[in-house]
Design a protein around this motif. Structure first.
Motif, PDB file in Angstrom:
ATOM      1  N   ALA A  81       9.798   4.708  -5.394  1.00 50.07           N
ATOM      2  CA  ALA A  81       9.387   3.516  -6.146  1.00 50.07           C
ATOM      3  C   ALA A  81       8.506   2.661  -5.225  1.00 50.07           C
ATOM      4  N   SER A  82       8.070   1.519  -5.726  1.00 53.14           N
ATOM      5  CA  SER A  82       7.098   0.728  -4.951  1.00 53.14           C
ATOM      6  C   SER A  82       7.735  -0.039  -3.781  1.00 53.14           C
ATOM      7  N   GLY A  83       9.019  -0.402  -3.903  1.00 52.84           N
ATOM      8  CA  GLY A  83       9.649  -1.277  -2.902  1.00 52.84           C
ATOM      9  C   GLY A  83       9.688  -0.701  -1.494  1.00 52.84           C
ATOM     10  N   PRO A  84      10.334   0.475  -1.307  1.00 54.32           N
ATOM     11  CA  PRO A  84      10.474   0.970   0.068  1.00 54.32           C
ATOM     12  C   PRO A  84       9.147   1.117   0.826  1.00 54.32           C
ATOM     13  N   GLN A  86       6.498  -0.599   0.553  1.00 53.40           N
ATOM     14  CA  GLN A  86       6.046  -1.956   0.945  1.00 53.40           C
ATOM     15  C   GLN A  86       6.804  -2.433   2.185  1.00 53.40           C
ATOM     16  N   VAL A  87       8.114  -2.193   2.181  1.00 48.59           N
ATOM     17  CA  VAL A  87       8.936  -2.580   3.339  1.00 48.59           C
ATOM     18  C   VAL A  87       8.454  -1.838   4.579  1.00 48.59           C
ATOM     19  N   PHE A  88       8.179  -0.537   4.431  1.00 51.45           N
ATOM     20  CA  PHE A  88       7.764   0.249   5.590  1.00 51.45           C
ATOM     21  C   PHE A  88       6.470  -0.313   6.190  1.00 51.45           C
ATOM     22  N   ARG A  89       5.564  -0.723   5.307  1.00 50.00           N
ATOM     23  CA  ARG A  89       4.299  -1.303   5.814  1.00 50.00           C
ATOM     24  C   ARG A  89       4.571  -2.599   6.581  1.00 50.00           C
TER      25      ARG A  89
END
Ligand code: F2R
Ligand code: MG
Ligand code: MG
Length: 302
Positions: A81-84, A86-89
């Motif tokens: 999904a989009s969340g993880p 984004q967190v990794f970035r």
């Protein structure tokens, strides 16, 4: 016990691979003809949790976050999904692993089921220490899912795995007792109400009513209860539990994975159908991780 550890991780991957055939579709006239054994982000991240716990011998947030990032960058096509990502970035830009996830969803953090779908190794490693299980389940969630409901969903799923691994599968588990213990464990009114619904619906034949009342979506509170329920009403058979979970529709790979983790932890790997294990991608590696977790557990004696 070792077979239960292996059954949990293999069961989770099998449930993910089976459910991924249907994720996001309404499941009506169906079968598993399309089963290739290929799993998705659910198993990819569960592997990351296990790899990090084994490598560090305990939870290390920074190491686990870097493990997630490395695995994601090697295989970003696993259906995240989009969340993880984004967190990794954010972490790669320098934010601390414990802070990055708080930036998502307008500062609320994610209540998606991504922290619960991967938490099974924590339930195994800390099956006999409720408080440690809760704190590690929350801490591993915090890497990507800062919302209380995302973290609590992961803690409940880890606790369900712990109860299943501890239960003697030669004398039939009482689903009312199992659900009662989970209800006592949770600190959230949202989940307590859902577990009460699980108890009320244990003999309900209408699957649409079950999906409607428990939920079957990507939110942790709409999928962790569905997985716990699917196991509870099908305690005698891994095949029936996972098939039932997927038949509820919605987020089928994730509800399948979480049900498979609980049911596999209860029955052990021998009770997972051969035709599902035979084609499972990287089954040898998943089994090896489960065995290493088992060794770690025995070495630590925690
Ligand atoms: N995402 C999928 N499947 C669909 C996409 C597949 C892919 N594009 C492809 O075709 O290959 N499956 C996987 O994602 C779920 C786990 O998601 P996770 O890791 O929890 O992600 P996220 O982004 O944090 O949350 C998911 C959604 O939940 C809603 N949400 C969460 N927190 C929210 C908040 N505070 N406010 C509002 N909405 C919130 C959002 O809709 C998020 O997108 C699993 O199903 C896994 O299989
Ligand atoms: Mg998935
Ligand atoms: Mg999913």
């Amino acid at each position: 016990m070792k077979s239960k550890f292996v059954g949990c991780l293999v069961g989770s991957a099998v449930g993910d691979a089976l459910g991924s055939i249907f994720e996001g579709f309404w499941v009506s006239d169906w079968g598993f003809d399309g089963y290739s054994g290929r799993w998705t982000d659910d198993t990819h991240m569960m592997i990351g949790v296990a790899e990090s716990l084994i490598s560090c011998g305990a939870f290390d947030g920074s190491h686990m976050a870097q493990t997630f990032i490395k695995n994601y960058e090697e295989e970003p096509w696993r259906g995240y999904a989009s969340g993880p990502p984004q967190v990794f970035r954010l972490i790669k830009r320098g934010l601390a692993w414990s802070e990055a996830s708080k930036r998502l969803f307008g500062g609320l953090g994610s209540y998606g089921n991504g922290a619960a779908m991967r938490v099974a190794p924590v339930g195994l490693l800390h099956y006999d220490n409720e408080e440690k299980l809760r704190s590690v389940a929350y801490a591993q969630s915090q890497i990507t899912h800062a919302h209380e409901l995302g973290m609590e969903g992961a803690a409940i799923q880890a606790y369900a795995v712990a109860l299943a691994v501890k239960a003697d599968s030669s004398s039939r588990l009482d689903p009312y007792d199992f659900l009662g213990k989970i209800k006592d464990f949770t600190r959230s009114e949202v989940y307590r109400q859902k577990i009460e619904k699980c108890l009320e619906l244990l003999n309900e034949a209408n699957k649409r009513k079950v999906s409607r009342e428990l939920g079957n979506g990507v939110e942790a509170y709409n999928s962790v209860p569905a997985a716990i329920y699917s196991f509870s009403r099908n305690v005698d058979s891994f095949r029936d539990a996972v098939t039932y979970a997927i038949s509820l529709g919605g987020d089928t790979d994730t509800i399948g994975a979480m049900t498979g983790a609980i049911s596999g932890a209860y029955h052990g790997v021998e009770k997972i159908p051969e035709e599902w294990k035979n084609r499972l991608e990287k089954i040898d590696y998943i089994e090896k991780l489960a065995e290493e977790l088992w060794n770690l557990k025995n070495k630590k004696g925690e």
